[in-house]
Design a protein around this motif. Sequence first.
Motif, short mmCIF file in Angstrom:
data_model
loop_
_atom_site.label_atom_id
_atom_site.label_comp_id
_atom_site.label_asym_id
_atom_site.label_seq_id
_atom_site.Cartn_x
_atom_site.Cartn_y
_atom_site.Cartn_z
N PRO A 292 2.48 -5.09 6.78
CA PRO A 292 3.25 -5.53 5.62
C PRO A 292 3.66 -7.00 5.80
O PRO A 292 3.74 -7.50 6.91
N PRO B 129 -10.51 -2.06 7.10
CA PRO B 129 -10.71 -1.50 8.43
C PRO B 129 -9.53 -1.80 9.36
O PRO B 129 -9.26 -1.06 10.28
N GLU B 130 -8.82 -2.90 9.06
CA GLU B 130 -7.65 -3.21 9.87
C GLU B 130 -6.47 -2.45 9.33
O GLU B 130 -6.40 -2.14 8.15
N ASN B 131 -5.53 -2.20 10.22
CA ASN B 131 -4.33 -1.52 9.75
C ASN B 131 -3.56 -2.44 8.82
O ASN B 131 -3.59 -3.64 8.94
N HIS B 132 -2.85 -1.81 7.92
CA HIS B 132 -2.08 -2.58 6.95
C HIS B 132 -0.87 -3.19 7.64
O HIS B 132 -0.08 -2.47 8.25
N TYR C 6 -9.96 -0.23 0.63
CA TYR C 6 -10.29 0.08 2.02
C TYR C 6 -10.09 -1.16 2.87
O TYR C 6 -10.49 -2.26 2.48
N ASN D 226 -17.69 0.80 -1.16
CA ASN D 226 -17.05 0.88 0.15
C ASN D 226 -15.75 0.12 0.19
O ASN D 226 -14.94 0.34 1.08
N LYS E 187 0.88 -1.17 0.00
CA LYS E 187 0.00 0.00 0.00
C LYS E 187 0.92 1.22 0.00
O LYS E 187 1.52 1.55 1.00
N LYS E 188 1.03 1.84 -1.16
CA LYS E 188 1.94 2.99 -1.27
C LYS E 188 1.23 4.12 -1.97
O LYS E 188 0.40 3.89 -2.86
N PHE E 189 1.58 5.32 -1.60
CA PHE E 189 1.05 6.48 -2.30
C PHE E 189 1.76 6.63 -3.64
O PHE E 189 2.92 6.28 -3.79
N HIS F 192 -6.33 3.27 -3.41
CA HIS F 192 -6.09 2.17 -2.48
C HIS F 192 -7.39 1.54 -2.04
O HIS F 192 -8.44 2.17 -2.01
N TRP G 117 -7.29 8.08 -4.09
CA TRP G 117 -5.86 7.87 -3.94
C TRP G 117 -5.40 6.53 -4.51
O TRP G 117 -4.21 6.26 -4.56
N ASN H 155 -19.18 -5.58 8.82
CA ASN H 155 -20.63 -5.41 8.78
C ASN H 155 -21.05 -4.31 7.82
O ASN H 155 -22.15 -3.78 7.91
N ILE H 156 -20.18 -3.99 6.90
CA ILE H 156 -20.50 -2.92 5.97
C ILE H 156 -20.74 -3.54 4.61
O ILE H 156 -19.94 -4.35 4.14
#
Lengths: 275, 659
Positions: B600, B595-598, B593, B568, B399-401, B591, B589, B544-545
């Motif tokens: 690596p 909900p958990e942090n990435h 989505y 979403n 996940k990079k900009f 990427h 951007w 749940n989304i």
Amino acid sequence: MEVASLPAALELVAGGGAGLSPEKRAVLGASLLLLQRDYRFERVWFWGCIQGVRGAYYIAEGLGPDRAAPRSRLYSLNCVEWSFLPPATEEMVAQAEQLKGRFQGDPSFEYEHIEINAEDAERLFEDGKEPTIKEEARLVATIEQIDRAVGIIPRGAFLKTPLGSVHENRNFEGLSLMEAKKLSSYFHFTEPFNLKNKTLLEKADLDPSTDFLDSLEHDIPQGSWTVQLEKGDTVVVLRSLLWLGLMFYHVPMTKQYGYIYFGTGEKNFDLPFML
Amino acid sequence: ARGAPPTVSNGFQRPPSAPLLRRRRRSPPRALSAAGARRAATPVPNAGRNGAAVPPGKPAAGPPPPPPPRRASQATAAALPQRLGFDPYQTQEPKSAYQTYAVGRDQASERAHGPYQPHEPGYGLHQPGHSPYDDQIPDPKSRMLAIQNAKAYLLKSSTTSGLNLYDHLANMLTKILDEQPTNAVDIIENISKDVKWAQFQKKMDTLRDEHEILPAFEAAEKRKALFLKANGEGDEELEEEIGETPLPNVMETAFYFEQAGIGLSKDESYHIFLALKKLVSVQPIQTCRFWGKILGLEMNYIIAEVQYHEGEEEEETEEEEVIEEGGKRRGDVEDEDEETEKEDEPPKSTYKPPPVIPKEENGTGANKYVYFVCNEPGKPWVKLPPVTPAQIVCARKIKKFFTGRLDAPVVSFPPFPGNEANYLRAQIARISAGTHISPIGFYQFAEEEGDEEEEGGGGRDTYEENPDFQPLSVVEMVDSLSTWVHHVQNILKQGRCVWLNPFQKSEEEEEDEEEEKEEEPDELQQEIGPPLLTPLSEDEGIQNIPAWTAQPSTNLIPQYAVAILQSNRWPGAYAFASGRKFDNIYFGWGHKYSPENHSPALPPPVQAEYPSGPEITETRDPTLEEELAFKAAKEEALAAAEEEDDEEDVEDDEEEDDD
């Protein structure tokens, strides 16, 4: 951003793809003015829009005579009727930081199963209920966090009087193009943290009436702001990478500036990996 | 003073106040009291001074004294308004209608009149409450001298900046009187600073202007070039343009998205429109679409999705080389080992790199469309290379900009096989596969006479427009997600849309592969994804989304509302449908989505250097007791063996016993 300049400002930040529909634009012009009348605000800022899964929250802020005082925040689901949000407390912010995921779009939605440390748990369990936090509180906390972290103004736009109150600077004519590209020309519009830590040499160069806030230069992590010239190099747009969706615009050598948030209301915790 | 000396009448006097400062005056006539009606008529530079000259505490009533002669041009000595009871060192309280903003100013100037140089007459005679001239008839000459000295002092240039106070005060007052700010006394210091700043700014003005505006001029030139019609267009070409053109109607799409608040400003949309027109005229394009905009750190990307005419494509050979090199890199390790050490050959590496999965053909699967990008409308369009499965697999893990430069390296773990152009292309492929949707019934499968099995079991991958499409109402489109279908093939885990078994590849490796196949018969199962044209209701949500949020663009005017879908899973992907029109777009951007942090990917565990077995397994060294015990045991065994020998040879035992 200011209500009066909302139409022009929305054109300038539209580079991110997010904006308001013509219907919302039309109704905001009227309903925000009415807010100003009803609550006797001196200024009303349209703060932005937080997208929930089932609906969106539109947020407005009202400012009193001292622009640096805590602002009153209002939210609306349709830009027509506005409700006050309670002021943010540290407890609310701490609780909301543990919540993850999108906003639901319903202000009375209750989040469950939040993890809290033992002390708070004892306090809350006395009631015999499971700890829950309403989406409204999460909204308040998120807006407060965003304002504190990434709400910015150009240097020189506000002045601090010797009595301590903060006003707009009538002599502010805009940053020059050179200045506008530098991060040090922008300040966080919130209580400064780093000001006291500056060396005496640095402090000697500061002007206490304009340099009373933290600048963006020393934000952690470095590179958490993108500075771009858009619309053929006529507008400077700063976008925050920590809170994706916050956009600040300024037209150099004019008095036009403002920031707005269009996003999901979630902090970008992956930022260090993404840079 | 050039005027007559002040006269005394009625207990108070109005001194002839000629102006100290020579200045042109444009302010409106001041408010007047009955006493000074005549004064207002004459153009007086500082009527305020007159007002200030009124001694406090004395009634303004009484017949007006003869107006002292004064002219705006009189720059010579002003009258010192130091008359009975009037003291410039006391604060002036406005008591008449002449009191204006300039009260404070007059104080300064009058203080300047006062003799404060030691050599001036009257120095040291000042008593608060009395003026030094109380007891004498004022001598105009000495007063004039004092005034001239004061003025000379004001005119003295500063050694550091070259300004002098006289001019500065004059400029400042001019500015104040011209601009008439409210509460000027509160901002007087700022005004002073501004005046000084303006002085210096003029000298550098030309330089700064030229330097600053240059980039904006260049950008404006580029944008203007978009609007110029290419030369040499004849009528024939015009007709061609008006007829069938691959150019999409960007403004129309922008209008529908704008109803939901999505989209760029009208200016930018129009520029993109013209840029697409330029692209279409340059390249042999069959269909073209504005795919969207991806934001980057330094610059942004504007992306166009394009399909070439059949047979017009150019084969890109560069990408194939890159893939081959990547595959060879691991194989080289083995070769190096062989070449370097021939005496002591370390154990050969048994590592066989996983087979490289070939990319899909241009025009099929993930490479169905060709993408062109540019940073800003007006800049040239750059074609993105086709995407390979390895790039897609890797792009899913990182996940990079985007920076905005296509040749920027992508520094990540696992290392991305390519640069930013490849990463961008991989993300575009993922976004298209995940979020390009259309109303159900708009596309249908083409009538095929052949077997489905011929296509490798992956299902149909072509569709065509349905001429009998009946659009559903907006309410129906919004209420249920089953009214929308994906019309882009899903990308499998392998990184392709159509599964390919890499071990069935070339015939050269068949012999080796047979062995390998026996070792790993079960690992590679055919991957199956959802077939083309599956409805959105099959899309999995995240926790749940739901995967999509559907809304009409307006609740107030449902007759003309537009159905809007927001993804979403890929925030920034939108789709609209209104009647027979629909479209997809992406603003974001780039990427997914989560909900958990990435987190690596962790590096793989350290490889074992050698196979471990009992002969090279380390054991603990024996301790002293163990060694002695072992030795004793050995000796016992020896002794036992010798005892057996003793029966044959008794003499040896006797000899040993003696020893």
